[in-house]
Design a protein around this motif. Sequence first.
Motif, mmCIF file in Angstrom:
data_model
loop_
_atom_site.group_PDB
_atom_site.id
_atom_site.type_symbol
_atom_site.label_atom_id
_atom_site.label_comp_id
_atom_site.label_asym_id
_atom_site.label_seq_id
_atom_site.Cartn_x
_atom_site.Cartn_y
_atom_site.Cartn_z
ATOM 1 N N PHE A 33 -0.512 -6.445 -4.482
ATOM 2 C CA PHE A 33 0.427 -6.288 -5.601
ATOM 3 C C PHE A 33 -0.084 -7.088 -6.798
ATOM 4 O O PHE A 33 0.259 -8.251 -6.992
ATOM 5 N N GLY A 69 0.811 -1.210 0.000
ATOM 6 C CA GLY A 69 0.000 0.000 0.000
ATOM 7 C C GLY A 69 0.843 1.258 0.000
ATOM 8 O O GLY A 69 0.530 2.239 -0.686
ATOM 9 N N SER A 85 -4.687 3.342 -9.961
ATOM 10 C CA SER A 85 -5.708 2.424 -9.475
ATOM 11 C C SER A 85 -5.904 2.588 -7.974
ATOM 12 O O SER A 85 -5.320 3.468 -7.343
ATOM 13 N N TYR A 93 0.755 5.472 -10.783
ATOM 14 C CA TYR A 93 -0.257 4.494 -10.371
ATOM 15 C C TYR A 93 -1.598 5.205 -10.222
ATOM 16 O O TYR A 93 -1.709 6.179 -9.470
ATOM 17 N N VAL A 105 -5.602 2.147 -4.055
ATOM 18 C CA VAL A 105 -4.583 1.781 -3.071
ATOM 19 C C VAL A 105 -5.188 0.717 -2.161
ATOM 20 O O VAL A 105 -5.970 1.021 -1.266
ATOM 21 N N GLN A 142 1.512 6.582 -6.821
ATOM 22 C CA GLN A 142 0.355 7.407 -7.161
ATOM 23 C C GLN A 142 0.710 8.887 -7.067
ATOM 24 O O GLN A 142 0.339 9.687 -7.930
ATOM 25 N N ASN A 201 -1.738 -4.145 -12.077
ATOM 26 C CA ASN A 201 -1.667 -2.684 -12.202
ATOM 27 C C ASN A 201 -0.483 -2.106 -11.432
ATOM 28 O O ASN A 201 0.173 -1.167 -11.888
ATOM 29 N N THR A 202 -0.206 -2.674 -10.259
ATOM 30 C CA THR A 202 0.961 -2.236 -9.491
ATOM 31 C C THR A 202 2.245 -2.608 -10.215
ATOM 32 O O THR A 202 3.200 -1.823 -10.272
ATOM 33 N N GLN A 258 2.192 1.735 -3.445
ATOM 34 C CA GLN A 258 1.147 2.231 -4.341
ATOM 35 C C GLN A 258 0.910 3.720 -4.138
ATOM 36 O O GLN A 258 0.769 4.471 -5.109
ATOM 37 N N ARG A 259 0.869 4.170 -2.884
ATOM 38 C CA ARG A 259 0.660 5.596 -2.623
ATOM 39 C C ARG A 259 1.813 6.439 -3.162
ATOM 40 O O ARG A 259 1.604 7.516 -3.719
#
Length: 394
Positions: free
Chosen positions: A126, A106, A120, A118, A122, A113, A129-130, A109-110
């Motif tokens: 995994f 997470g 998509s 990214y 959070v 982002q 998309n990640t 992902q943040r």
Amino acid sequence: MVECVRVGDRSPRVAEVRATLARLGMLPGYAGDATQSAPQQWSGDDDLFDPALEQALRAFQQSRGIIADGVIREHTLHVLREASYTLGARVLSYDPLSPLTGDDVGQLQRTLQELGFYTSRVDGHFGPNTDLAVRDYQENYALRVDGICGPVTLRALSYLGCRVTGGSAASFHEREQVRQAGPQLSGKRVVIDPGLGGSRTGLSVAGPYGPISEEEILWDIASRVEGRMVAAGVETILSRPRTGDPSTVERADMANAFGADAVISLRADRYRNAKAHGVATFYYGSHQGASSLVGEQLSGLIQREIVARTNLVDCRTHARTWDVLRLTQMPTVEVAVGYLTSPVDVAILTSPEERDAIAEAIVVAVKRLYMLEDDDLPTGTFSFIELLENEAEE
């Protein structure tokens, strides 16, 4: 499978939970070994489930969007283990057979982002998309493009300080998809996910026409929703055959492969006594602030429509991180249609007319989601006949 562990029990799982909560700073005053050394060591009463630990566990469960019952179950253990990972503690990469999950995912992902790679949700999962975002980042910053988030990629991420924070690209993308899809239901794709199935039939209750099982109630509501959706031109699919009982992951995978616009998951609730009753809906939302805004909107619409059309008590909408909500890539709402341990709810759920009202409420709510600013009808007044007429006019 981990059995339920409660206050007063002794178990190695209790020691594991105690040490994990201590590492997370949620168990002040713990004097034992809160390190992540392996094998884990404990002593004295570390494996005794006491009231102080229960209180800390409830606080953790509440913060993670899972039922705060203070009981150690398999799902709670799973979420605790996810929470114990921090970014950099392990190498992250995409494994389609056994995807990695955890707070470190997470956090990655943040970060991606904020850097614009990214877009998509959070969700700490995994997935592909990640993996694509990691590879895109590596390519743009002249790193080896292998999708592996190891020391080199992490070091490069730590050097970058200029980031866009605030807002959610995933939420914006969800809202924009709804706007661009237009108000018509025709052409939309919806997955209906009735719980249980196969040999799992759930509770059996007494209805006006004899005994009826939990599975039969959920399947009947799902069939009524499906019939109305098909009549409105929606491409609809059930998550399981009548004799099947796929896992939650398999149901989510099917919805993702189908490319659904929305998923409606149907479940029934139960409690240890007859006092709990009412309908509740759930959408994806986590303590990290990540949530599905369209899922929340659809959840609210379904909740209000059901309450307006039946005598089910309003138990409101709630954010949760359950797998069926987290692993689906589209807005997903789980509807707990009532408590089968409540005579009040049983009287409603065993009535074909009431199940019909619930089904109509769900279909109307989906329609209202796409109507946007054209939706000015009072809750509970938009009938299915009017819905079909509205579809024909558009």
